[in-house]
Design a protein around this motif. Structure first.
Motif, short mmCIF file in Angstrom:
data_model
loop_
_atom_site.label_atom_id
_atom_site.label_comp_id
_atom_site.label_asym_id
_atom_site.label_seq_id
_atom_site.Cartn_x
_atom_site.Cartn_y
_atom_site.Cartn_z
N GLN A 55 62.84 69.55 33.97
CA GLN A 55 63.88 70.56 34.12
C GLN A 55 63.80 71.24 35.47
OE1 GLN A 55 66.39 71.09 31.94
NE2 GLN A 55 67.23 72.47 33.52
N LEU A 56 62.55 71.48 35.91
CA LEU A 56 62.39 72.08 37.23
C LEU A 56 62.93 71.16 38.33
CD1 LEU A 56 58.83 73.66 36.93
CD2 LEU A 56 61.02 74.86 37.05
N ARG A 57 62.68 69.83 38.16
CA ARG A 57 63.22 68.89 39.13
C ARG A 57 64.75 68.93 39.13
NH1 ARG A 57 59.08 65.11 37.14
NH2 ARG A 57 57.41 64.99 38.69
N LYS A 58 65.36 68.98 37.95
CA LYS A 58 66.82 69.05 37.86
C LYS A 58 67.34 70.34 38.48
CE LYS A 58 67.28 66.19 33.69
NZ LYS A 58 67.73 66.18 32.28
N PHE A 63 70.01 73.12 42.77
CA PHE A 63 70.01 74.15 43.81
C PHE A 63 70.24 73.54 45.18
CE2 PHE A 63 67.61 76.51 47.03
CZ PHE A 63 68.28 77.72 46.99
N ARG A 64 69.63 72.37 45.40
CA ARG A 64 69.81 71.68 46.68
C ARG A 64 71.28 71.30 46.88
NH1 ARG A 64 66.01 66.84 46.95
NH2 ARG A 64 64.49 68.53 47.12
N ASP A 65 71.91 70.78 45.81
CA ASP A 65 73.33 70.42 45.91
C ASP A 65 74.18 71.67 46.17
OD1 ASP A 65 72.60 67.83 45.44
OD2 ASP A 65 73.08 67.88 43.29
N GLN A 66 73.82 72.76 45.46
CA GLN A 66 74.59 74.01 45.66
C GLN A 66 74.42 74.52 47.09
OE1 GLN A 66 73.36 77.16 43.08
NE2 GLN A 66 75.03 78.52 43.66
N ARG A 67 73.18 74.45 47.58
CA ARG A 67 72.94 74.90 48.95
C ARG A 67 73.71 74.04 49.95
NH1 ARG A 67 67.40 73.14 51.24
NH2 ARG A 67 68.64 71.23 51.14
N VAL A 70 77.26 75.08 49.85
CA VAL A 70 77.46 76.35 50.57
C VAL A 70 77.48 76.11 52.07
CG1 VAL A 70 76.43 78.59 51.09
CG2 VAL A 70 76.53 77.79 48.72
N PHE A 71 76.57 75.26 52.53
CA PHE A 71 76.54 74.95 53.96
C PHE A 71 77.86 74.32 54.40
CE2 PHE A 71 71.63 74.51 54.13
CZ PHE A 71 71.52 75.88 54.18
N LYS A 72 78.36 73.39 53.61
CA LYS A 72 79.63 72.75 53.96
C LYS A 72 80.78 73.75 53.95
CE LYS A 72 78.41 68.10 52.36
NZ LYS A 72 78.72 67.02 51.41
#
Length: 200
Positions: A55-58, A63-67, A70-72
């Motif tokens: 679950q932590l990996r997911k 979070f990485r995808d969300q970040r 946000v960057f895009k």
């Protein structure tokens, strides 16, 4: 099962290959010794911990995808802001250019308008020039315009059909009323008949 071993699987393989083929304790098989070696290397986890780790990996991936999203979004907003600033800058320059052109056209139109002043306006400007110069004048009953001394006046030349400026060198002197009356009486006597005739 993955097509390639994960880092954890590779670590487990290294530990398993390091287990000696012959067990020092005859009560345990080779498989048992491998399991014990994996446990000693802290590569074995209880199901709860494995689920929590998954679950932590997911969560990390989400979070990485969300970040990244946000960057895009930020890059897109920054690009849109830059385009808006560029458009505003171009609009300001265009307004300034159009304002200069408009003012130049207005000035040119004023010059052209001044160049085609009507004759009535020129005549009015001429009379106003006398006023501005402080030169008094009056309009005589016959329409002539003259100064108070009568030595300069504007009169209509019928032959030329033009108004012209007349400057008199000798200013006429008005005779006193008594002299005028005497001259009138003398002229009347000269016109009286002599010897039954009439003097011409």
């Amino acid at each position: 099962m993955t097509t390639s071993p994960t880092p954890a699987e590779r670590a487990a393989l290294r530990v398993a290959h390091a287990v000696p083929l012959e067990s020092k304790n005859p009560g345990y098989s080779l498989i048992d010794q491998i399991v014990f070696a994996l446990g000693s290397a802290q590569l074995l986890q209880p199901p709860e911990m494995a689920a929590e780790l998954e679950q932590l990996r997911k969560d990390r991936d989400a979070f990485r995808d969300q970040r990244n999203g946000v960057f895009k979004t930020n890059e897109r907003l920054i690009g849109a802001l830059q385009e808006e600033q560029d458009a505003r800058f171009r609009a300001v320059n265009e307004v300034r250019t159009l304002t200069r052109e408009r003012d130049a056209l207005r000035a040119r139109a004023a010059e052209l308008e001044a160049a085609k002043v009507s004759p009535w306006q020129r005549a009015t400007d001429g009379l106003n020039a006398l006023v501005d110069a402080g030169i008094p004048f009056h309009v005589e009953p016959d329409g002539h315009i003259s100064n108070p001394l009568g030595d300069e006046h504007i009169e209509w030349d019928r032959a030329a059909e033009r108004w012209r400026l007349v400057v008199d060198d000798d200013v006429p002197v008005e005779l006193p009323a008594s002299v005028t009356s005497f001259a009138d009486q003398a002229a009347a006597k000269l016109r009286q008949p002599v010897d039954g005739g009439e003097r011409s």
